[in-house]
Design a protein around this motif. Sequence first.
Motif, mmCIF file in Angstrom:
data_model
loop_
_atom_site.group_PDB
_atom_site.id
_atom_site.type_symbol
_atom_site.label_atom_id
_atom_site.label_comp_id
_atom_site.label_asym_id
_atom_site.label_seq_id
_atom_site.Cartn_x
_atom_site.Cartn_y
_atom_site.Cartn_z
ATOM 1 N N CYS A 1 0.818 -1.225 0.000
ATOM 2 C CA CYS A 1 0.000 0.000 0.000
ATOM 3 C C CYS A 1 0.848 1.270 0.000
ATOM 4 C CB CYS A 1 -0.929 0.002 1.212
ATOM 5 S SG CYS A 1 -2.010 -1.442 1.309
ATOM 6 N N LYS A 2 2.162 1.113 0.037
ATOM 7 C CA LYS A 2 3.041 2.281 0.063
ATOM 8 C C LYS A 2 3.505 2.633 -1.354
ATOM 9 C CE LYS A 2 3.145 2.597 4.592
ATOM 10 N NZ LYS A 2 2.547 3.733 5.315
ATOM 11 N N ALA A 3 3.850 3.902 -1.533
ATOM 12 C CA ALA A 3 4.393 4.337 -2.826
ATOM 13 C C ALA A 3 5.737 3.673 -3.070
ATOM 14 C CB ALA A 3 4.538 5.855 -2.836
ATOM 15 N N SER A 4 6.007 3.347 -4.317
ATOM 16 C CA SER A 4 7.253 2.636 -4.676
ATOM 17 C C SER A 4 8.407 3.624 -4.847
ATOM 18 C CB SER A 4 7.046 1.824 -5.957
ATOM 19 O OG SER A 4 6.016 0.893 -5.796
ATOM 20 N N TYR A 5 8.669 4.395 -3.790
ATOM 21 C CA TYR A 5 9.762 5.361 -3.798
ATOM 22 C C TYR A 5 10.785 4.977 -2.743
ATOM 23 C CZ TYR A 5 6.407 8.227 -6.394
ATOM 24 O OH TYR A 5 5.502 8.679 -7.313
ATOM 25 N N TYR A 6 12.038 5.141 -3.099
ATOM 26 C CA TYR A 6 13.107 4.729 -2.187
ATOM 27 C C TYR A 6 13.003 5.446 -0.848
ATOM 28 C CZ TYR A 6 17.665 4.137 -0.072
ATOM 29 O OH TYR A 6 18.676 3.856 0.815
ATOM 30 N N HIS A 7 12.771 6.761 -0.865
ATOM 31 C CA HIS A 7 12.772 7.515 0.399
ATOM 32 C C HIS A 7 11.655 7.033 1.339
ATOM 33 C CE1 HIS A 7 9.696 9.868 -1.809
ATOM 34 N NE2 HIS A 7 9.204 10.121 -0.611
ATOM 35 N N GLU A 8 10.516 6.579 0.772
ATOM 36 C CA GLU A 8 9.415 6.069 1.599
ATOM 37 C C GLU A 8 9.796 4.732 2.232
ATOM 38 O OE1 GLU A 8 5.350 5.852 3.113
ATOM 39 O OE2 GLU A 8 6.839 7.388 2.659
ATOM 40 N N TRP A 9 10.402 3.861 1.433
ATOM 41 C CA TRP A 9 10.827 2.557 1.949
ATOM 42 C C TRP A 9 11.971 2.715 2.948
ATOM 43 C CZ3 TRP A 9 10.030 -2.666 -0.557
ATOM 44 C CH2 TRP A 9 8.793 -2.705 -1.222
ATOM 45 N N ARG A 10 12.843 3.691 2.698
ATOM 46 C CA ARG A 10 13.950 3.937 3.611
ATOM 47 C C ARG A 10 13.426 4.388 4.970
ATOM 48 N NH1 ARG A 10 18.332 1.803 4.000
ATOM 49 N NH2 ARG A 10 17.594 1.603 6.115
ATOM 50 N N ARG A 11 12.413 5.257 4.968
ATOM 51 C CA ARG A 11 11.828 5.749 6.202
ATOM 52 C C ARG A 11 11.236 4.598 7.011
ATOM 53 N NH1 ARG A 11 6.921 6.793 7.897
ATOM 54 N NH2 ARG A 11 5.985 6.384 5.861
ATOM 55 N N ILE A 12 10.566 3.675 6.328
ATOM 56 C CA ILE A 12 9.954 2.533 7.021
ATOM 57 C C ILE A 12 11.024 1.594 7.572
ATOM 58 C CG2 ILE A 12 8.573 0.446 6.633
ATOM 59 C CD1 ILE A 12 6.871 2.253 4.728
ATOM 60 N N ALA A 13 12.085 1.396 6.812
ATOM 61 C CA ALA A 13 13.183 0.547 7.292
ATOM 62 C C ALA A 13 13.819 1.135 8.548
ATOM 63 C CB ALA A 13 14.235 0.374 6.195
ATOM 64 N N ASP A 14 13.901 2.461 8.598
ATOM 65 C CA ASP A 14 14.540 3.122 9.741
ATOM 66 C C ASP A 14 13.633 3.165 10.970
ATOM 67 O OD1 ASP A 14 16.788 3.553 8.233
ATOM 68 O OD2 ASP A 14 16.240 5.598 7.647
ATOM 69 N N HIS A 15 12.325 3.078 10.756
ATOM 70 C CA HIS A 15 11.368 3.120 11.868
ATOM 71 C C HIS A 15 10.454 1.900 11.806
ATOM 72 C CE1 HIS A 15 12.543 7.327 10.993
ATOM 73 N NE2 HIS A 15 12.596 7.425 12.310
ATOM 74 N N PHE A 16 11.079 0.748 11.671
ATOM 75 C CA PHE A 16 10.344 -0.486 11.354
ATOM 76 C C PHE A 16 9.281 -0.818 12.392
ATOM 77 C CE2 PHE A 16 9.978 -5.130 11.852
ATOM 78 C CZ PHE A 16 9.490 -5.455 10.598
ATOM 79 N N ARG A 17 9.647 -0.860 13.663
ATOM 80 C CA ARG A 17 8.720 -1.303 14.707
ATOM 81 C C ARG A 17 7.513 -0.367 14.815
ATOM 82 N NH1 ARG A 17 11.072 -5.323 17.726
ATOM 83 N NH2 ARG A 17 13.323 -5.495 17.586
ATOM 84 N N ASP A 18 7.776 0.946 14.792
ATOM 85 C CA ASP A 18 6.675 1.904 14.910
ATOM 86 C C ASP A 18 5.722 1.802 13.727
ATOM 87 O OD1 ASP A 18 7.774 2.801 17.254
ATOM 88 O OD2 ASP A 18 8.833 4.485 16.327
ATOM 89 N N GLU A 19 6.276 1.670 12.527
ATOM 90 C CA GLU A 19 5.440 1.578 11.331
ATOM 91 C C GLU A 19 4.579 0.321 11.344
ATOM 92 O OE1 GLU A 19 4.863 3.518 8.697
ATOM 93 O OE2 GLU A 19 6.082 5.144 9.518
ATOM 94 N N LEU A 20 5.178 -0.791 11.764
ATOM 95 C CA LEU A 20 4.432 -2.055 11.783
ATOM 96 C C LEU A 20 3.295 -1.992 12.803
ATOM 97 C CD1 LEU A 20 4.132 -4.923 10.719
ATOM 98 C CD2 LEU A 20 5.777 -5.677 12.440
ATOM 99 N N ALA A 21 3.587 -1.418 13.977
ATOM 100 C CA ALA A 21 2.555 -1.315 15.010
ATOM 101 C C ALA A 21 1.407 -0.416 14.560
ATOM 102 C CB ALA A 21 3.170 -0.778 16.301
#
Length: 478
Positions: free
Chosen positions: A375-395
């Motif tokens: 459901c996320k945009a296929s942009y590197y900066h968006e995926w990078r942000r999620i990788a850096d804040h993995f636990r918060d994003e998943l919750a």
Amino acid sequence: MADAIVSVFLEKLLNTLAEEGLYVTKFREQFEKLQTELQLMQCFLKDAERLKRKNDTINKVLAVLRELIYEAEDILADCQLQSRDDALFSNGCLTYISPPVLHFKHQNGKRINEIIGEITQIKQNIQSLLGGALLFQPNAINGKDQMTRWSSQVYDHTMVVGLEADTKKIKDWLFEAAREGKQEILAIGVVGMGGLGKTTIAQKVFNIEKEIDDHFDRRMWVSVSQTFTEEQIMRSMLRNLGDASVGDDANELLKKINQYLLGKRYLIVMDDVWGEDVAWWGRISQGLPKGNGSCVIITTRNERVSRKMGVKETRIHRPKFLNKDYSWLLFQKIAFAASEGQCIYPDLEDVGKEIVDKCEGLPLAIKAVGGMMLCKASYYHEWRRIADHFRDELAENDDSVMASLQLSYDELPPYLKSCFLSFSLYPEDCVITKQQVVHWWIGEGFVPLRSGRSSTDAGEDCFSGLINRCLIEVVDKT
């Protein structure tokens, strides 16, 4: 957590009252009143703990209760210490009229009464928040608010990876029993933590249609989960056999199941069995026809459950975490479903694999993250942000992983909750020796002591209890 803290404190209080220390004895009436209030609260604390995730007011009330218990525990410890000091240095009646002692008695006696009053008020507040007097109705809200899980034999085989070896192992056990025509029902256990794929493995075996149909005349899938009755299980078995049995008396259900299965080889899947009280299975299995190599597959998070249901060590299968290749493959199937499960964005592959690595091979977590990334945009900066804040994003975006683990926690006895939560003080992926953690639990008073057993034995039982429930991982048994 409040129910765990209350249980640990009550254990200490009971042991201390039995010791008959001087100052504990002087406050006996107050401590016993406190004990009574807390024992009454225990009847519905588990429900309150479950609801606090949805109700901020209950969450705050339980936080206040937790602090009061800690304060009561400090007073109890002070009383024990004062009693020991007086035993060593007593000089007759002068001890009892010295100003420090009088001040100690007055202040602690006053504060215990205040704590009792505050806890009584909390009890009334929780009763009001939960919708009435629930003191002796511990299951009153379970049906409505308890997190439940339901499964069926139907599954999406395109979303399954890396289970070929698991499937083959169980299939071989089934067919071996069928060929040999064993007289007893062969019990096979699939045991592991939540989200590891136990149900998926059972579904995959159950749905090998041609091979299963060649070996078994009847198949039954029963989703047991946490809230069930023996009658519901038997009715589910009959529905699998094509009989709705709407008006049948409960006593007749097992007879009908026996008649349908008589002279036939059958396979039963009992999926997601929780409680260690499996007397219901003893009664049902006793009424089933034997012989012909019939089998039952039991999926559970608790190894003791599988053993109590007749599974031998040689027939327990413990699924492993997915390796990196399978983890990435499963993630691609979900996150890149629009491109037929292939990552067509070269700049996203490395960061995508970094996100997958954080799931550590747990299929449920990988599926949850894959669905989130779809459901996320296929942009590197968006995926990078999620990788850096993995636990918060998943919750924030998907609570299925937390909900699955929460179920395992909710079902723990209170004393094991305290033991389990203690691991939160260690760094992630830290290796801890059993001796170290058991001694720590004993020192903290988490281990329930019973007459005739050493504290070390009791602590090791707690350790085994967490292993059996697949909540801690043993990395070295030497």
